[in-house]
Design an enzyme around this catalytic site. Structure first.
Site, mmCIF file in Angstrom:
data_model
loop_
_atom_site.group_PDB
_atom_site.id
_atom_site.type_symbol
_atom_site.label_atom_id
_atom_site.label_comp_id
_atom_site.label_asym_id
_atom_site.label_seq_id
_atom_site.Cartn_x
_atom_site.Cartn_y
_atom_site.Cartn_z
ATOM 1 C CB CYS A 285 -72.672 72.083 -35.536
ATOM 2 S SG CYS A 285 -73.930 71.322 -34.486
ATOM 3 N NE ARG B 28 -74.284 72.229 -39.079
ATOM 4 C CZ ARG B 28 -73.857 73.476 -39.166
ATOM 5 N NH1 ARG B 28 -73.096 73.830 -40.191
ATOM 6 N NH2 ARG B 28 -74.182 74.368 -38.250
ATOM 7 C CG ASP C 180 -77.355 75.348 -40.524
ATOM 8 O OD1 ASP C 180 -78.166 74.427 -40.314
ATOM 9 O OD2 ASP C 180 -77.341 76.407 -39.884
HETATM 10 P P1 4NP Z 1 -76.728 72.459 -36.206
HETATM 11 O O1 4NP Z 1 -78.030 73.025 -36.945
HETATM 12 O O2 4NP Z 1 -75.820 73.632 -35.925
HETATM 13 O O3 4NP Z 1 -76.148 71.518 -37.200
HETATM 14 O O4 4NP Z 1 -77.229 71.778 -34.941
HETATM 15 C C1 4NP Z 1 -78.772 74.122 -36.490
HETATM 16 C C2 4NP Z 1 -79.594 73.979 -35.402
HETATM 17 C C3 4NP Z 1 -80.369 75.052 -34.975
HETATM 18 C C4 4NP Z 1 -80.294 76.262 -35.642
HETATM 19 C C5 4NP Z 1 -79.443 76.405 -36.726
HETATM 20 C C6 4NP Z 1 -78.680 75.335 -37.149
HETATM 21 N N1 4NP Z 1 -81.114 77.348 -35.217
HETATM 22 O O5 4NP Z 1 -81.057 78.398 -35.849
HETATM 23 O O6 4NP Z 1 -81.855 77.200 -34.230
#
Ligand code: 4NP
Length: 159
Positions: free
Chosen positions: A9, A15, A126
């Protein structure tokens, strides 16, 4: 030698660690944990070294699942190591494919939602900037997609 799955991800704190831990859980239940190696990574570097997001851990716990892990960034050597690379959304998919300019690993990269059987989503949304319901939804969608992925690996004789 075991079959190797990498879940990817953006941050590797919501995720993809959920997908990794859910897949490990399903493999253990099926008695196949020694046949498949699971790992996860993020396309971005922001959260390197961090454990899964607390809100994601809470949502997993509501389904009786524990999340463990330490965020790392996707790297081009992952194309060689892993048999299948599962992107959570299209943006993750494009970011991964961009690191394979010759397209030699194109067949190894797929969208996680391609394996969902009960959900019509094309991407795992997300949840980072939303409320708890978004995190709950990610867990339910990934339980569906991981179970479909396991069924497909078994059908293909990969595990
Ligand atoms: P992930 O979620 O990609 O599912 O781990 C996110 C984690 C951090 C961020 C965005 C989505 N961020 O902008 O820091």
């Amino acid at each position: 030698m075991s079959y190797k799955l990498l879940f990817v991800c953006l941050g590797n704190i919501c995720r993809s660690p959920s997908a990794e831990n859910i897949m490990k859980h399903l493999l253990t239940e099926a008695g196949l944990s020694d046949r498949v190696y699971c790992d996860s990574a993020g396309t971005a570097s922001y959260h390197i070294g961090a454990p899964p997001d607390r809100r994601m851990q809470a949502a997993a716990k509501r389904r009786g699942l524990e999340l463990t892990g330490c965020a790392r960034q996707f790297e081009a050597t992952d194309f060689e190591v892993f048999d299948l690379i599962l992107a959570m959304d299209r943006s993750n998919y494009e970011d991964i494919r961009r690191q394979d300019p010759k397209g030699q690993y194109a067949d190894k990269v797929k969208l996680m939602c391609d394996f969902a059987r009960e959900h019509g989503d094309r991407e795992v949304p997300d949840p980072y900037y939303g409320g708890p319901e978004g995190f709950n939804y990610v867990i339910d969608l990934l339980l569906d997609a991981c179970s479909g992925l396991l069924a497909e690996l078994q059908q293909a004789g990969s595990v």
